[in-house]
Enzyme design. Structure first.
Site, mmCIF file in Angstrom:
data_model
loop_
_atom_site.group_PDB
_atom_site.id
_atom_site.type_symbol
_atom_site.label_atom_id
_atom_site.label_comp_id
_atom_site.label_asym_id
_atom_site.label_seq_id
_atom_site.Cartn_x
_atom_site.Cartn_y
_atom_site.Cartn_z
ATOM 1 N N GLU A 1 1.651 -0.591 -5.028
ATOM 2 C CA GLU A 1 0.609 0.410 -5.287
ATOM 3 C C GLU A 1 1.312 1.756 -5.230
ATOM 4 O O GLU A 1 1.572 2.294 -4.155
ATOM 5 C CB GLU A 1 -0.502 0.364 -4.241
ATOM 6 C CG GLU A 1 -1.658 1.270 -4.654
ATOM 7 C CD GLU A 1 -2.199 2.196 -3.564
ATOM 8 O OE1 GLU A 1 -3.291 2.745 -3.764
ATOM 9 O OE2 GLU A 1 -1.546 2.404 -2.537
ATOM 10 N N ASP B 1 0.831 -1.208 0.000
ATOM 11 C CA ASP B 1 0.000 0.000 0.000
ATOM 12 C C ASP B 1 0.871 1.266 0.000
ATOM 13 O O ASP B 1 1.862 1.344 0.734
ATOM 14 C CB ASP B 1 -0.846 -0.038 1.284
ATOM 15 C CG ASP B 1 -1.931 1.007 1.317
ATOM 16 O OD1 ASP B 1 -2.825 0.942 0.467
ATOM 17 O OD2 ASP B 1 -1.897 1.877 2.207
HETATM 18 C C1 GLC Z 1 -4.191 3.033 -0.622
HETATM 19 C C2 GLC Z 1 -5.425 2.189 -0.491
HETATM 20 C C3 GLC Z 1 -6.548 3.056 -0.037
HETATM 21 C C4 GLC Z 1 -6.183 3.632 1.310
HETATM 22 C C5 GLC Z 1 -4.863 4.362 1.254
HETATM 23 C C6 GLC Z 1 -4.332 4.643 2.627
HETATM 24 O O1 GLC Z 1 -4.296 3.980 -1.615
HETATM 25 O O2 GLC Z 1 -5.684 1.536 -1.698
HETATM 26 O O3 GLC Z 1 -7.757 2.364 0.023
HETATM 27 O O4 GLC Z 1 -7.187 4.524 1.719
HETATM 28 O O5 GLC Z 1 -3.883 3.619 0.602
HETATM 29 O O6 GLC Z 1 -3.877 3.464 3.217
#
Ligand code: GLC
Length: 559
Positions: free
Chosen positions: A284, A222
């Site tokens: 991500e 994440d």
């Molecule tokens: C990422 C996740 C999202 C979350 C954010 C903070 O972007 O996909 O859902 O709110 O991180 O952890």
């Protein structure tokens, strides 16, 4: 779409895939909305385990589970209070073990979510930080700073939270006086960790070991671009956008994509490589341009990174051509396979997004008072986009419910909203609840078969029955059967490990070949011609009687 590279192969896909993830189709499960075994209205791990057969039948290779760890759920579990357990809302640790074992027996791999940028404010470490003195060792695990102004009552810099409002919150010191500020790029309840601190690094290596030892096949990381901040925490006066929006003509933001993050991933990669079974890291990282993103998937770093530039691309032939070409080239430059994705738990579902007028900036949720997307147009384009995506070489990510053609819930009552974005943006951004509504399995069951009762943590729209799995299974024209056949053929023809060759086509048509399969998507108003003698293998919608391809339809044919 006329291209210069009429017959030359695009780069990026030389050779057969030798690793499972290079051409894998990975299905994202959002645990709270997938299947509820106990009727409390929130999905859970036993619910997922009981429904894994659906995914094996669909034909995916792996599942990625969004967080299920103990959490106050301030950001739907992306606020983790304990990285080594399961929240009672979702089950127990044994349920995670059972899920992993059942997945394995069905031939599915399991990827779990890792949230290293921040913990929950309910994490033991944060309680210790609050109890510690300024500068103390427990504070140094997070990003605490004195405030500006005479009384230190102004935040240390101008950074904004991704969810709206300032990215700093002031604490009360143990002696009762107003004190330091801590950084939270997301919600107030998600304090950012200090990755310069060796304890933080050691802790996450240990968390990785914990789940690797339990048998997971990898981690979706994440906010992978956020862990390291520019050392001077220089002011940044641009608004934060949740996703994307980092336009190339802005200066480089001091909180994202700092070079220092890469060393962290190298150390994780060394750890994973010491385990048997080809375990993976998936970034991500909302990073542009594609060349910067490709740095996360260099040979000694992560295995994959989500291709959000693809997700954000407009539904036109030139935009799709450009993004596919750029993605393949950027990945090729570092010797990594590309990934493709159209939907996830943070964006408006593509069956609704693609119905918005072309060129509309990516919305952060859609509300009842907004212009409503045309559901039929959205579904038609979504099916065409999916069939296009699944024909591309590389690995593809699906988001639960897209195989049913689920649209966004665009008329969710505002009082039902739970995404912190809604409150923190002062009700300007609706946020992400509309793509997180529990999945319909059975048209005539309570909560459409999501659970044994009517309970559903977000209300399901009344039209969910028509999307339910049991209405689509065995119906050849259904979206579910379209996905299933596409996944079967993708495997049969080796498309994920294939090579893309562009073919000449009119301006509003995309045409290419991937091994034995020709692919054509018509974005134009007029029907498009297939090559003479082409035998359709699969289509996202019916062809005309004379075998021409209507607007917003993708065809696979034997090339
Ligand atoms: C990422 C996740 C999202 C979350 C954010 C903070 O972007 O996909 O859902 O709110 O991180 O952890």
């Amino acid at each position: 779409m006329n291209t210069d590279q009429t017959t030359s192969p695009s780069p990026g896909q030389a050779g057969e895939p030798t690793r499972w993830w290079q051409d894998a189709v990975i299905y994202q499960i959002y645990p709270r909305s997938f299947a509820d075994s106990n009727g409390d209205g929130v999905g859970d791990l036993p619910g997922i385990t009981a429904r894994l057969g659906h995914l094996a039948q669909l034909g995916v290779d792996a599942v990625w589970l969004s967080p299920f760890y103990p959490s106050p759920q301030a950001d739907a579990g992306y606020d983790v209070a304990n990285y080594r357990d399961v929240d009672p809302l979702f089950g127990r640790l044994e349920d995670a073990d059972k899920l992993i074992a059942e997945a394995r027996s069905l031939g599915l791999r399991v990827i779990v979510d890792l949230v290293p940028n921040h913990t929950s404010s309910a994490h033991r470490w944060f309680a210790e930080a609050l109890a510690d003195a300024p500068g103390g060792p427990a504070r140094q695990r997070y990003v605490f700073r004195d405030g500006k102004g005479t009384d230190g009552d102004e935040p240390p810099n101008t950074w904004q939270s991704v969810f709206g409002g300032p990215a700093w919150t002031r604490v009360t010191e143990p002696d009762g006086r107003p004190g330091q500020w801590y950084l939270h790029l997301f919600d107030v309840e998600q304090p950012d960790l200090n990755w310069d601190n060796p304890q933080v690094r050691e802790e996450f290596l240990d968390v990785l070991r914990f789940w690797l030892d339990r048998g997971v096949d990898g981690f979706r990381v994440d906010v992978a671009h956020g862990l390291v901040k520019q050392a001077d925490l220089a002011d940044w006066d641009y608004p934060q956008e949740m996703l994307g929006g980092d336009e190339i003509d802005k200066p480089r933001p001091p909180m994202w994509d700092q070079d220092g993050v890469h060393e962290i991933y190298r150390s994780w990669r060394r750890l994973l490589d010491g385990y048997s079974g080809d375990r993976i890291l998936v970034a991500e990282a909302w990073v542009e341009p594609a060349e910067r993103l490709a740095r996360y998937v260099r040979p000694d770093e992560m295995h994959q990174a989500f291709n959000f530039e693809y997700l954000l691309a407009s539904w036109t032939a030139p935009a799709q051509y450009a993004v596919v070409t750029r993605s393949l080239e950027a990945a090729d430059a570092v010797g990594a396979p590309t990934t493709w994705v159209l939907s996830n738990h943070d964006v408006v579902r593509h069956a609704s997004r693609l119905a918005l007028p072309i060129g509309t900036p990516r919305p952060n949720g859609i509300g009842a008072a907004d212009p409503q997307p045309d559901a039929a147009l959205g579904l038609r384009r979504a099916r065409a986009a999916t069939l296009l995506m699944l024909s591309l070489p590389g690995s593809a990510y699906l988001y639960q419910g897209e195989e049913l053609g689920l649209p966004e819930h665009t008329t969710l009552p505002d009082e039902a909203r739970q995404d912190p974005t809604w409150e923190r943006s002062g009700h300007r951004e609706r946020g992400r609840d509309g793509c997180r509504v529990p999945v319909p399995w059975e048209a005539d069951a309570p909560s459409y078969g999501f659970g044994p009762t009517d309970a559903s943590w977000l209300p399901q729209p009344s039209i969910w029955a028509e999307y339910a799995l049991d209405r689509q299974r065995g119906v050849p024209t259904s979206t579910y059967e379209m996905y299933r056949a596409a996944l079967r053929m993708r495997r049969e023809f080796g498309l994920g490990g294939g090579t893309l060759e562009w073919l000449p086509a009119p301006d509003d048509v995309l045409s290419f070949r991937n091994g034995p399969v020709g692919v054509l998507t018509n974005f134009g108003a007029e029907p498009a011609e297939l090559p003479v003698g082409a035998q359709p293998l699969h289509t996202s919608g019916p062809l005309s009687d004379d075998n021409r391809v209507p607007t917003d339809v993708t065809v696979w044919y034997r090339a």
